[in-house]
Scaffold this motif. Structure first.
Motif, PDB file in Angstrom:
ATOM      1  N   HIS A  74     -11.998   4.644   0.337  1.00 49.03           N
ATOM      2  CA  HIS A  74     -11.957   5.394  -0.863  1.00 49.03           C
ATOM      3  C   HIS A  74     -12.363   4.950  -1.732  1.00 49.03           C
ATOM      4  CE1 HIS A  74      -9.541   8.376  -3.651  1.00 49.03           C
ATOM      5  NE2 HIS A  74      -9.651   6.818  -4.707  1.00 49.03           N
ATOM      6  N   ALA A  75     -12.213   4.048  -2.624  1.00 49.54           N
ATOM      7  CA  ALA A  75     -12.566   3.455  -3.837  1.00 49.54           C
ATOM      8  C   ALA A  75     -13.976   3.641  -4.148  1.00 49.54           C
ATOM      9  CB  ALA A  75     -12.205   2.321  -3.988  1.00 49.54           C
ATOM     10  N   GLY A 104       1.170   0.825  -4.710  1.00 51.84           N
ATOM     11  CA  GLY A 104       0.630   1.770  -3.903  1.00 51.84           C
ATOM     12  C   GLY A 104       1.414   2.598  -4.398  1.00 51.84           C
ATOM     13  N   VAL A 159      -2.654   0.530 -10.109  1.00 44.06           N
ATOM     14  CA  VAL A 159      -3.679   0.353  -9.490  1.00 44.06           C
ATOM     15  C   VAL A 159      -5.103  -1.182  -9.528  1.00 44.06           C
ATOM     16  CG1 VAL A 159      -6.326   1.537  -9.674  1.00 44.06           C
ATOM     17  CG2 VAL A 159      -4.674   3.259  -9.614  1.00 44.06           C
ATOM     18  N   THR A 163      -6.133  -0.627   6.705  1.00 45.52           N
ATOM     19  CA  THR A 163      -5.480  -0.260   5.263  1.00 45.52           C
ATOM     20  C   THR A 163      -6.698  -0.440   4.645  1.00 45.52           C
ATOM     21  OG1 THR A 163      -3.014  -0.398   6.386  1.00 45.52           O
ATOM     22  CG2 THR A 163      -3.289  -0.379   3.886  1.00 45.52           C
ATOM     23  N   LEU A 164      -7.345  -1.677   4.511  1.00 43.58           N
ATOM     24  CA  LEU A 164      -7.233  -2.272   3.458  1.00 43.58           C
ATOM     25  C   LEU A 164      -9.064  -1.453   3.694  1.00 43.58           C
ATOM     26  CD1 LEU A 164      -7.414  -6.535   3.545  1.00 43.58           C
ATOM     27  CD2 LEU A 164      -6.810  -4.972   1.826  1.00 43.58           C
ATOM     28  N   ARG A 166     -14.684   6.882 -11.181  1.00 47.10           N
ATOM     29  CA  ARG A 166     -13.355   7.059 -10.745  1.00 47.10           C
ATOM     30  C   ARG A 166     -12.426   6.660 -11.748  1.00 47.10           C
ATOM     31  NH1 ARG A 166     -13.194   2.410  -8.528  1.00 47.10           N
ATOM     32  NH2 ARG A 166     -11.216   1.266  -7.089  1.00 47.10           N
ATOM     33  N   TRP A 218     -10.534  -8.134  -6.841  1.00 45.72           N
ATOM     34  CA  TRP A 218     -10.756  -6.761  -7.140  1.00 45.72           C
ATOM     35  C   TRP A 218     -12.153  -6.940  -8.326  1.00 45.72           C
ATOM     36  CZ3 TRP A 218      -9.819  -5.275 -12.484  1.00 45.72           C
ATOM     37  CH2 TRP A 218      -9.656  -4.007 -12.276  1.00 45.72           C
ATOM     38  N   GLY A 240      -9.024   2.006   2.130  1.00 46.48           N
ATOM     39  CA  GLY A 240      -8.495   1.489   1.062  1.00 46.48           C
ATOM     40  C   GLY A 240      -9.840   1.188  -0.476  1.00 46.48           C
ATOM     41  N   LEU A 274       1.550  -8.346   0.405  1.00 45.52           N
ATOM     42  CA  LEU A 274       2.027  -6.717   1.014  1.00 45.52           C
ATOM     43  C   LEU A 274       3.103  -5.955   0.613  1.00 45.52           C
ATOM     44  CD1 LEU A 274       1.497  -7.348   4.896  1.00 45.52           C
ATOM     45  CD2 LEU A 274       0.000  -5.470   4.067  1.00 45.52           C
ATOM     46  N   HIS A 284      -5.476   5.950   4.440  1.00 48.80           N
ATOM     47  CA  HIS A 284      -5.171   5.216   4.013  1.00 48.80           C
ATOM     48  C   HIS A 284      -3.048   4.974   3.783  1.00 48.80           C
ATOM     49  CE1 HIS A 284      -4.879   1.526   1.543  1.00 48.80           C
ATOM     50  NE2 HIS A 284      -4.503   2.146   0.508  1.00 48.80           N
ATOM     51  N   VAL A 285      -2.516   6.163   2.396  1.00 51.73           N
ATOM     52  CA  VAL A 285      -1.123   5.837   3.006  1.00 51.73           C
ATOM     53  C   VAL A 285      -0.487   5.552   3.985  1.00 51.73           C
ATOM     54  CG1 VAL A 285       0.511   6.848   1.773  1.00 51.73           C
ATOM     55  CG2 VAL A 285      -1.493   6.523   0.390  1.00 51.73           C
ATOM     56  N   LEU A 311      -8.264   8.607   1.499  1.00 51.72           N
ATOM     57  CA  LEU A 311      -6.610   8.704   0.551  1.00 51.72           C
ATOM     58  C   LEU A 311      -5.723   8.336   1.544  1.00 51.72           C
ATOM     59  CD1 LEU A 311      -5.667   6.729  -1.253  1.00 51.72           C
ATOM     60  CD2 LEU A 311      -6.141   8.448  -3.159  1.00 51.72           C
ATOM     61  N   HIS A 314      -2.953  -2.996  -7.798  1.00 51.85           N
ATOM     62  CA  HIS A 314      -2.541  -2.565  -6.472  1.00 51.85           C
ATOM     63  C   HIS A 314      -4.070  -3.379  -5.158  1.00 51.85           C
ATOM     64  CE1 HIS A 314      -1.848  -0.626  -2.477  1.00 51.85           C
ATOM     65  NE2 HIS A 314      -2.914   0.150  -3.158  1.00 51.85           N
ATOM     66  N   GLY A 335      -7.868   5.661  -9.856  1.00 51.05           N
ATOM     67  CA  GLY A 335      -8.833   6.236  -8.565  1.00 51.05           C
ATOM     68  C   GLY A 335      -9.282   7.372  -8.087  1.00 51.05           C
TER      69      GLY A 335
HETATM   70  C1  HEM Z   1       0.488  -2.193   2.546  1.00 45.11           C
HETATM   71  C2  HEM Z   1       0.099  -1.783   1.897  1.00 45.11           C
HETATM   72  C3  HEM Z   1      -1.622  -1.302   1.288  1.00 45.11           C
HETATM   73  C4  HEM Z   1      -2.543  -2.127   0.820  1.00 45.11           C
HETATM   74  C5  HEM Z   1      -2.645  -3.277   1.940  1.00 45.11           C
HETATM   75  C6  HEM Z   1      -3.365  -1.243   0.467  1.00 45.11           C
HETATM   76  C7  HEM Z   1      -4.599  -1.644  -0.283  1.00 45.11           C
HETATM   77  C8  HEM Z   1      -5.455  -1.435  -0.688  1.00 45.11           C
HETATM   78  C9  HEM Z   1      -6.507  -1.670  -0.978  1.00 45.11           C
HETATM   79  C10 HEM Z   1      -7.332  -3.263  -0.527  1.00 45.11           C
HETATM   80  C11 HEM Z   1      -7.527  -1.019  -1.560  1.00 45.11           C
HETATM   81  C12 HEM Z   1      -9.061  -0.589  -2.311  1.00 45.11           C
HETATM   82  C13 HEM Z   1      -8.920  -1.425  -3.799  1.00 45.11           C
HETATM   83  C14 HEM Z   1     -10.435  -1.507  -4.522  1.00 45.11           C
HETATM   84  O1  HEM Z   1     -10.972  -1.221  -3.304  1.00 45.11           O
HETATM   85  O2  HEM Z   1     -10.379  -1.788  -5.546  1.00 45.11           O
HETATM   86  C15 HEM Z   1      -6.384   0.456  -2.056  1.00 45.11           C
HETATM   87  C16 HEM Z   1      -6.316   1.271  -2.840  1.00 45.11           C
HETATM   88  C17 HEM Z   1      -5.874   2.949  -2.825  1.00 45.11           C
HETATM   89  N1  HEM Z   1      -4.683   2.265  -2.747  1.00 45.11           N
HETATM   90 FE1  HEM Z   1      -3.358   1.015  -0.843  1.00 45.11          FE
HETATM   91  N2  HEM Z   1      -2.890  -0.573  -0.161  1.00 45.11           N
HETATM   92  C18 HEM Z   1      -1.143  -0.136   0.590  1.00 45.11           C
HETATM   93  C19 HEM Z   1      -0.410   0.763   0.217  1.00 45.11           C
HETATM   94  C20 HEM Z   1      -0.742   2.175  -0.135  1.00 45.11           C
HETATM   95  C21 HEM Z   1       0.120   2.854  -0.786  1.00 45.11           C
HETATM   96  C22 HEM Z   1       1.685   2.705   0.299  1.00 45.11           C
HETATM   97  C23 HEM Z   1      -0.244   3.937  -0.779  1.00 45.11           C
HETATM   98  C24 HEM Z   1       0.582   5.298  -1.723  1.00 45.11           C
HETATM   99  C25 HEM Z   1       1.430   5.558  -1.602  1.00 45.11           C
HETATM  100  C26 HEM Z   1      -1.211   3.189  -2.142  1.00 45.11           C
HETATM  101  C27 HEM Z   1      -3.024   4.368  -2.883  1.00 45.11           C
HETATM  102  C28 HEM Z   1      -3.881   3.934  -2.718  1.00 45.11           C
HETATM  103  C29 HEM Z   1      -4.708   4.304  -4.042  1.00 45.11           C
HETATM  104  C30 HEM Z   1      -4.196   5.465  -4.339  1.00 45.11           C
HETATM  105  C31 HEM Z   1      -6.035   3.435  -3.764  1.00 45.11           C
HETATM  106  C32 HEM Z   1      -7.062   4.052  -5.303  1.00 45.11           C
HETATM  107  C33 HEM Z   1      -7.094   3.728  -5.706  1.00 45.11           C
HETATM  108  C34 HEM Z   1      -8.448   3.068  -6.462  1.00 45.11           C
HETATM  109  O3  HEM Z   1      -8.745   4.017  -6.319  1.00 45.11           O
HETATM  110  O4  HEM Z   1      -9.016   1.978  -7.050  1.00 45.11           O
HETATM  111  N3  HEM Z   1      -1.654   2.426  -1.367  1.00 45.11           N
HETATM  112  N4  HEM Z   1      -5.506   0.062  -1.311  1.00 45.11           N
END
Ligand code: HEM
Ligand SMILES: Nc1nc2c(c(=O)[nH]1)N[C@H]1C(S)=C(S)[C@@H](COP(=O)(O)O)O[C@H]1N2
Ligand SMILES: [Mo]
Length: 351
Positions: free
Chosen positions: A99-100, A30, A46, A92-93, A182, A165, A96, A23, A119-120, A116, A49, A186
């Motif tokens: 979006h992806a 992120g 990314v 959140t998951l 993308r 991933w 995320g 986490l 998500h944030v 997105l 992440h 992302g």
């Molecule tokens: C505990 C917090 C978070 C978790 C568990 C989490 C989890 C995830 C997951 C699972 C994805 C999808 C990735 C994929 O399928 O390849 C994702 C995408 C994304 N997250 Fe988070 N996220 C968190 C917090 C944040 C925060 C705080 C930000 C930005 C300030 C952020 C920005 C993004 C972005 C930009 C993507 C798109 C990346 C992509 O397209 O692969 N995330 N996140």
């Protein structure tokens, strides 16, 4: 019947530490993903992440055991906020992954709010809930955390997370989902070479000004010069990617005047080599950039051969190649050379 209380706790300790580590990694990467603009580092951040986030799923079976044990214990001995944390984490998951995978499709743009952004928001809430949940149950690091078994388990979790991933990315490509296209950050393509199709976005609360600037004020080297914005189209063209943290990007031919050229012409050549430049909008939105970058920066009046629209920053905006969208100040009214270092500012704009 007395339960041996310490035992279940210890049995779930590694699971909890693993979840916390993932986490924290997901939260950190992120935020980093929002800060980096160049494709190489962005791809790494990314990917880390996505892996950290998806890796949480690998620990669900173990966490389920920990949770079931805890529910058998008397109420006072349980943690706080576990259920909300679980729900927030899964949301959140889900957002995320939506979006992806989904891009600009119906899944991704809910009532005009990019998934997105949702998500944030839930990601940040998850972070706060983690602190609340873990605080009362702080664990000291133990020597055995770094023993052979500990490291092996951590390594296996890391490898599993990366594999998960990778499988996700492979699936997007195999199925030809929009997500396969993308960018390293992302972001999804929207309105390349067609500024009218490019979204108009503000960072937080800024609004299109009623009366845009008619002159640009240049300040530095003891001078203050006012340049009519009509004089800013010098035919300097830069093809650059505007990549918004809202999850879209567009490539345009931006036209206007190179910042180093403009400063040299109006302020003279004795600019401080290690100084910075403040780029300020009529609305008060501003960013500070290193002066050494001025040769790569453009004050743009046109995109794709047409004057900027009001929403996209008319009459003049900053073009900062390699930097995320929030650096591309719109409605610029003042450019000021300062001595302070560029990093002495909030890492993200405040309005
Ligand atoms: C505990 C917090 C978070 C978790 C568990 C989490 C989890 C995830 C997951 C699972 C994805 C999808 C990735 C994929 O399928 O390849 C994702 C995408 C994304 N997250 Fe988070 N996220 C968190 C917090 C944040 C925060 C705080 C930000 C930005 C300030 C952020 C920005 C993004 C972005 C930009 C993507 C798109 C990346 C992509 O397209 O692969 N995330 N996140
Ligand atoms: N003055 C001002 N400039 C700004 C912003 C803002 O809120 N105010 N938002 C930034 C952000 S976050 C992005 S992504 C781009 C969006 O540019 P566009 O609206 O032309 O697509 O402008 C940047 N410049
Ligand atoms: Mo943005």
């Amino acid at each position: 019947m007395a339960l041996p209380l310490p035992l279940p706790r210890r049995a779930g300790r590694r699971t909890n530490v693993g979840l916390l580590g993932l986490l924290l990694l997901a939260g950190g990467t992120g935020v980093l993903a929002f800060a980096v603009g160049s494709p190489g580092p962005a791809r790494l951040v990314v990917a880390a992440h996505g892996a950290a986030g998806l890796g949480l799923l690998l620990l669900v079976p173990w966490k389920a055991v920990v949770v079931r044990r805890s529910w058998r214990r008397p109420a006072g001995t349980r943690g706080t906020g576990g259920v909300s944390l679980g729900v927030a984490t899964l949301l959140t998951l889900l957002t995320g992954v939506l979006h992806a995978g989904g891009g600009t499709g119906p899944w991704s743009w809910s009532a005009g709010i990019p998934v997105l952004h949702v998500h944030v928001a839930v990601g940040v809430a998850t972070g706060a809930l983690v602190l609340v949940h873990a605080w009362g149950r702080r664990q000291r690091p133990r020597a055995t955390d770094l023993d052979r078994r500990g490291l092996l388990r951590a390594g296996a979790l890391g490898a599993g997370a990366v594999a998960l991933w990778g499988a996700g990315e492979g699936l997007l490509r195999l199925t030809g989902a929009p997500g396969a296209e993308r960018r390293a950050t992302g972001s999804f393509e929207r309105g390349t070479d067609d500024p009218a199709a490019m979204p108009v976005t503000q960072w937080i609360s800024d609004v299109v000004p009623d009366s845009p600037a008619t002159v640009l004020e240049l300040v530095g080297t003891g001078r203050r010069v006012r340049v009519p914005v009509a004089d800013l189209d010098r035919g300097d063209v830069v093809r650059a990617v505007l990549d918004c943290t809202g999850g879209w990007y567009a490539v345009q031919d931006w036209r206007g005047v190179r910042l180093d050229r403009l400063l040299a012409e109006h302020l003279g050549g004795e600019l401080p080599a290690d100084g910075s430049v403040d780029v300020v909008s009529v609305t008060g939105f501003q960013r500070r950039l290193p002066l050494s970058e001025a040769g790569g920066l453009l004050l743009a009046t046109h995109a794709a051969g047409r004057p900027l629209s009001p929403g996209h920053g008319a009459p003049v905006r900053l073009v900062a190649p390699g930097r995320r969208g929030f650096w591309w100040v719109k409605w610029v009214e003042r450019v000021e050379v300062v001595d302070a270092p560029w990093w002495l500012q909030s890492p993200f704009p405040l309005k």
